[in-house]
Every structure is written in structure tokens, then in C-alpha cells.
Design an enzyme around this catalytic site. Sequence first.
Site, PDB file in Angstrom:
ATOM      1  CE  LYS A  36      -2.084  -1.153   3.805  1.00 18.84           C
ATOM      2  NZ  LYS A  36      -1.493  -2.474   4.015  1.00 18.84           N
ATOM      3  CB  THR A  37       3.591   2.357   2.210  1.00 17.92           C
ATOM      4  OG1 THR A  37       2.751   2.203   3.354  1.00 17.92           O
ATOM      5  CG2 THR A  37       4.433   3.601   2.377  1.00 17.92           C
ATOM      6  CD  GLU A 223      -0.125   2.860   8.503  1.00 13.76           C
ATOM      7  OE1 GLU A 223      -1.090   2.158   8.882  1.00 13.76           O
ATOM      8  OE2 GLU A 223       1.023   2.404   8.339  1.00 13.76           O
ATOM      9  CD  GLN A 259      -1.498  -3.253   9.106  1.00 16.03           C
ATOM     10  OE1 GLN A 259      -0.484  -2.780   9.599  1.00 16.03           O
ATOM     11  NE2 GLN A 259      -1.610  -3.493   7.811  1.00 16.03           N
TER      12      GLN A 259
HETATM   13  P1  ATP Z   1       1.681  -2.120   5.986  1.00 14.06           P
HETATM   14  O1  ATP Z   1       0.261  -2.580   5.982  1.00 14.06           O
HETATM   15  O2  ATP Z   1       2.486  -2.854   6.999  1.00 14.06           O
HETATM   16  O3  ATP Z   1       1.807  -0.633   6.045  1.00 14.06           O
HETATM   17  P2  ATP Z   1       2.068  -1.960   3.146  1.00 14.06           P
HETATM   18  O4  ATP Z   1       0.853  -2.559   2.540  1.00 14.06           O
HETATM   19  O5  ATP Z   1       2.151  -0.497   3.181  1.00 14.06           O
HETATM   20  O6  ATP Z   1       2.306  -2.593   4.569  1.00 14.06           O
HETATM   21  P3  ATP Z   1       4.627  -1.824   1.882  1.00 14.06           P
HETATM   22  O7  ATP Z   1       5.388  -1.419   3.079  1.00 14.06           O
HETATM   23  O8  ATP Z   1       4.326  -0.825   0.835  1.00 14.06           O
HETATM   24  O9  ATP Z   1       3.296  -2.559   2.340  1.00 14.06           O
HETATM   25  O10 ATP Z   1       5.340  -3.063   1.171  1.00 14.06           O
HETATM   26  C1  ATP Z   1       5.839  -4.165   1.913  1.00 14.06           C
HETATM   27  C2  ATP Z   1       7.129  -4.641   1.293  1.00 14.06           C
HETATM   28  O11 ATP Z   1       6.878  -5.255   0.035  1.00 14.06           O
HETATM   29  C3  ATP Z   1       8.095  -3.525   1.032  1.00 14.06           C
HETATM   30  O12 ATP Z   1       9.399  -3.988   1.289  1.00 14.06           O
HETATM   31  C4  ATP Z   1       7.879  -3.228  -0.440  1.00 14.06           C
HETATM   32  O13 ATP Z   1       9.020  -2.654  -1.028  1.00 14.06           O
HETATM   33  C5  ATP Z   1       7.609  -4.608  -1.008  1.00 14.06           C
HETATM   34  N1  ATP Z   1       6.749  -4.621  -2.228  1.00 14.06           N
HETATM   35  C6  ATP Z   1       5.556  -4.030  -2.369  1.00 14.06           C
HETATM   36  N2  ATP Z   1       5.037  -4.276  -3.592  1.00 14.06           N
HETATM   37  C7  ATP Z   1       5.933  -5.046  -4.254  1.00 14.06           C
HETATM   38  C8  ATP Z   1       5.983  -5.648  -5.569  1.00 14.06           C
HETATM   39  N3  ATP Z   1       4.997  -5.508  -6.448  1.00 14.06           N
HETATM   40  N4  ATP Z   1       7.067  -6.379  -5.877  1.00 14.06           N
HETATM   41  C9  ATP Z   1       8.070  -6.534  -4.967  1.00 14.06           C
HETATM   42  N5  ATP Z   1       8.084  -6.017  -3.746  1.00 14.06           N
HETATM   43  C10 ATP Z   1       7.026  -5.275  -3.364  1.00 14.06           C
HETATM   44 MG    MG Z   2       2.287   0.850   4.808  1.00 14.69          MG
END
Ligand code: ATP
Ligand code: MG
Length: 748
Positions: A36-37, A223, A259
Site C-alpha cells: 500500500k505504501t 494508514e 491494523q
Molecule cells: P503495511 O500494511 O504494513 O503498512 P504496506 O501494505 O504499506 O504494509 P509496503 O510497506 O508498501 O506494504 O510493502 C511491503 C514490502 O513489500 C516492502 O518492502 C515493499 O518494497 C515490497 N513490495 C511491495 N510491492 C511489491 C511488488 N509488487 N514487488 C516486490 N516487492 C514489493
Molecule cells: Mg504501509
Amino acid sequence: MTNPDPLLEGLNPAQQAAVSHAGGPLLVIAGAGSGKTRVLTRRIAYLMARRGAAAYEILAITFTNKAAGEMKERVTELVGPIAKSMWVSTFHSACVRLLRQEASRLGYSNSFSIYDSADSLRLITIVAKELNLDSKRYPARQFQSMISNAKNELLGPQDYLLAAQNQFEQVVADVYVIYQRRLVQANAMDFDDLILKTVQVLQQFPEAKARFRSRFRHVLVDEYQDTNHAQYILVRELVGTDLDGMPPAELCVVGDADQSIYGFRGATIRNILQFELDYPNASTVLLEQNYRSTQNILSAANAVITRNEGRKEKNLWSEEGPGAPLIGYVAESEHDEAEFVKDEIRSLQNKGESTPGNTAIFYRTNAQSRVFEEVFMRAGLPYKVVGGLRFYERKEVKDLLAYLRVLSNLSDEVSLRRIINVPKRGIGDRAIECVDLFTQHNEISFWSGLNRCMEAPGIPTRAGQSIGDFVSMMIALRVLVEAKVRPSVIIEAVLEQSGLMSELASSSDPQDEVRLENLQELLAVSMEYEERPIEELGEDEEISLAGFLEKVALVADADEIPEGEEHEGVVTMMTLHTAKGLEFPTVFLTGMEDGIFPHSRTFDSKEDIEEERRLAYVGLTRAQKRLYISRAEYRSSWGAPNYNPPSRFLDEIPEGVIEWRNLGGTSPSLSPSLVRKSRVLSAPPPRATGKKSNAIELAVGERVSHDTFGLGTVVAIAGVGDKSEATINFGQYGEKRLLLRYAPVEKL
Ligand code: ATP
Ligand code: MG
């Protein structure tokens, strides 16, 4: 799979769709670690590089300043330095920047002070005392939290008064009315005001609203599940609707209802669950692949969160393969738990499987860090506590900041009262009472009262003179501020002239040495602030004392996470709340005991337990490769031993994904009542370990090494156990008296 557009590379199709979506509001809803981030960051870059958005047209909201910094850095990597002037910040920072331009509309000056939670508690205590309220029956903290809740619901003092249902709420309303009046008189806002006042500006002043609306064409929020009502309305006001004559901004919010962990601060999952109702033309994107963790870690997290009722089931999967099993460990005491964690970090390092810098330790409450700190300190394993004994909450740091705040805003009454007799200058309560009566009688500010204190009836002569000296000193220091001298120079002048420095330097209390170091640290922080490259400053920012104070007031916990080379190899310790959004290859989730986590005060409410379970989900999903879960069979709280049964969340983790290294005296799956009984029968005398001193033992003549002062020789020893102190000669640094329990010294 190659994509023609490099800005969409390394994204799955759903992520690409979210990044390139144009038009109506967009909700990205997905489990932890699904990118997401990453989507939010890429989207900002995409808006600038492909859709012609200017940096100043973008407003991105993150949960911590640290996350904001990272996001800005990533976008800069993608589109270049023009990204630097973009507003990427927390809700609070964004509001401060907005209010620095607009606060005068609401009767504040634009140099208003920001009161943190401790300042606001102080002011509430003063107000309650003036109202003659019994502090036992009406604890100030309770007023504080009720007023905060009201503000988060956008209820002003008058609204609250009208809505008051019972006598207690009437009393809260009385306190709220006066508290708010005093804040305005002090030209100060508390944290909740920052949001509430911004909403007021936008709602009451159409021309201000039009200005920000035409400026921010894109609003992005990370978030989103942790926004409260006030923040929700703020976003809505900034984005606008089709109906108010100006095209609405493009809104993109990302979040995960599982979360949501800030319910106690008024965050409401409703905002995310009903996004589609609030914004009828919204599009939703779901992400299902997790890129962060191994399947074992995910399976554990999924199994736990499934126990919450009424949630949308998600199908989160990982391509990483099962990975290592989770490791469970039951320690005898909290001390043994910390020893286990330390040994394991060392052993992973020796085997080349992980490094301390890749490792995080999580716990439920700040106070739990202390044991880990002691064990790590003695083992010489470098660590960093994020939050906890927060630097900015230390008394000496707050004293110095209070001086600076008064210098920047003479109406800041709370800060002024804090420092008037710090260090001690013979200005007692009686003198202050005389000044108070005089100011009330003449309806003048506290600062003016101090200026004219000789007119105050009954003022003791000596105290009056001291007040006069204090006022002259402050006026002289204020000249520096008006001359726009650098903050670090002002700090040095304050340290010298106020007497703060000499008081500590002449003390023989070993703790005062630490306090001096903290003051020096704040000086270092100000220098760091001054060294910020010009292009990182926003268009309306300049290096100034007010700018420095603003930065300091807004540092969130996560800002202290180590960065860069010099901190590599440092274990990070933090509470579960602070861990949100972060990821670490190796994670230790500690203190998994009913009463600790879930916290005992949540036992009675199903909703609160569910929030704790979401917190567990957040903790579990921070881990990328290795996840350790531990608990202690007994732990002392407030000095008394406590036997806590295993956390109920442990039972929810499927057996197949976790390997128990040590089951302790009892199996973790025994029922809580059984565990309690069996521990009472067979437990060792609980204080045995607790009593053992944590100080290192030294003898006169021995050679030691100190983290800061280097090599030294012990010249005298006093006290025993935890109270033992050593006088050590460190050559060029001279002789130091150190409390051995805390001193970072090692025997050679
Ligand atoms: P949270 O809910 O904990 O905030 P999030 O959904 O924001 O998590 P991110 O932090 O953006 O998730 O991504 C988690 C990890 O996966 C990071 O290390 C990110 O670089 C990696 N990632 C995200 N998308 C991809 C993708 N398409 N291919 C490879 N790696 C990815
Ligand atoms: Mg995030």
C-alpha cells in the site's frame, strides 16, 4: 514481465491500476505488507511525471514524520529534487504549516506555541485547582482525555457544555471552557487543536478554503484506518465535493481495517469501512499478495486476526515460501526473557543469519524496555529505544525548551511558570500567588504581571527582586531572537545565563551528568536543524527559533529510528504501536502474557480485546524472515512479582508454524487458571533474580572502559548493589562519579 513505463515497474496489475487511476476518489484496501505504501509513493511520482501535477499541488499525509521523510526520499529518487518542496507530512505537521498562515483569523498570532500532552496536563491541573476540584475525585488526566475526545469529535467547549448529560460532564465542560480560554490567552494550541482549528479555518473562512482547495489538487493519505473524526472532516474539507463550485481534488487513501490500533485516540474504522458510502463515486482496489513475509509468518498472523468478528475476510498470500518456523520461548522471568533475546541475536549474528541492525524487539508498553536495556547495556550490545524514555520528555530537556518557548512567545504562560524558579532563584509559591492576584485584578497577562511585580501587594522583597532579575534576563535574551540569531546560539546563551548549566555542572549527583549530556544533545539537535539544506525547506519556512521549536514539537516516536552508517548494527526496541508501517528481517515479539498483551485493562470489553488483537496482527506482520515469540512466567510490576498466564493470542497461532524451544515450567497451551495454580506451587522465590544487583562490580585500582570517556582507573567505590557508585579517573576527562547500574562501563 516488462512494463513500458518504468514508473509502473515492480508493481503487480492491481498496484498499477491504483497508481495510474485518474478521476474520482480511490480507496486501496489491503492486508499488511501488500504494498500500500509503495503504491502511494509511486502514485505521487506518477502524478508528477506522467500527469503534470506540480509538487505544490500534492498533499500527502503519513502517520509519522519518519515515514514522511522516507516517502519524500523515495519520490525524489523517482522524479528528482523538485519533489522536495512537496508537502509530505503528518496530519499535525500539515496543520501547523497551514495555521502558521491562517491562525490570525481565529485570534491567535501566527507564532503560537504548541503544547504537548504534558504541557496540556499541567494547564488542566492549574485550571482544576482554580475551580477547587478535588484531584482525587477528578483526576486531571481524566479531564485531559475527555477534552481530547471532544476535540477529536470537533466539539468545542460550548458544544460540549450543551451536550453534557450528567453532573460529571458538566464539570468536564467547566474545565474545558476555562482550559480553552487559557490556551488562547497563552497563544497556544494543544495537539488536538491543531486539527480542530484547521477545520475551523476551512469551514468558517471560504476564501482560506478556496486558497487551499485550488492549491492541493491531490490529497493522499496512508494508514487511513487510524484517522479520527476530526481528521476525516479535515480531509473532506480539503478535497471538497462536486457541489461547491470548484472541481474536487483527487483523493487516494490506503489502509487496512485489521491494523486499526488507535481507537483509544478516537480513530474510527468507520472511516475506512464506509468510504464507499461517503464518496459514492469512489473506486476500490484490493491487494492480496504480501511481499514482506514468509508464508509461516503470514499464516500465524492470518490465524490470529481471523478471530475478530465482523471483519471482511482477506486472502493474503506470499510467494516467499514457508521460510523458517516461528520460534516460541517461555522464560522464567522478564530478565531471562531479555537474556534469551540477547543470546539469540548474538547467535544469529555469529552464524551470519541476521545482524543486530536487522532486528527489532517489540513490547506492549514503554516500561518493558527497561529490562532489555539493562541486559543489552551490560552485554555491550548496542541498541536504540524508539519512544519510551523519550528524550523530549526528560525534565531538563523540557526546562530548556520551556525557556526557548517563552523567548519565542512571551504569552506562553505554562512554560513561563515552569521556568520562573528553575533553576532555583528564590521565587516561591507565595510570590507567584501575589503576582497571580495582581494579574487577575488588573486583567493583564502573567508576563506583564511579572514585569510589574513590585506593584503586587504583599510580594516578598527578595522574591520581587529575583523576579526582576529574571525578567531582565529574558528581555536581554529576547533581543537575540528578534535579531534572528541562529537557534543554537540562543540555546547556548540560555544555558549560560539561566544557570541551568552551572547548576548541573556543579552537582555531584551522577545523574546530573546524564542531564548535562541531554542538554548538549538538544544543542546538537538545533545544529542539525540549522544544517538542513535550503532546498529541503518549504517555501514559507526559514531557519528560526520558531521553526526549530515547531520541528521539536512534532517529532513523533518513530523519528528516533536509527539511520545511516553510524547506526548500523543497532537493535531497535519499540512498542507495538510505534512499529506500524515498518518492517524488519528479524522480529522478537515479547511479553506475550495475558495482562500484559492483551493489556489487563482491555479484558472487560470485546472491542478492546479486538483492538489488542489487531495490534498483535500489526506486530506479527512486521517480520520478514524470522519471528520469535516469547513470554515470561513471572514478571515484577511495580516491584511485586506477577504470574501472568500465556497470552490468549499464543493459542491462536497454529501449531504447525511454530516451534517451541523452551516450554517453561508449564505448557503454553494450559489454561490460565491451571498455570496460575501450578506456578504458585512450584515457583522459585520470585525475588531471587529480581534482587540480584544489575550493577557491575568493581574494585579500586581496576581498569575500565567507558563508552564516552574511554579508558579509566577506579579510584573509589561507594554504596552497594544497585546503588553502588564508582569514582573513575578518565585522564583527560578528569574524575567522574558514576552510578554503576547505568554507567556504560566495562571491566578490562
Ligand atoms: P503495511 O500494511 O504494513 O503498512 P504496506 O501494505 O504499506 O504494509 P509496503 O510497506 O508498501 O506494504 O510493502 C511491503 C514490502 O513489500 C516492502 O518492502 C515493499 O518494497 C515490497 N513490495 C511491495 N510491492 C511489491 C511488488 N509488487 N514487488 C516486490 N516487492 C514489493
Ligand atoms: Mg504501509
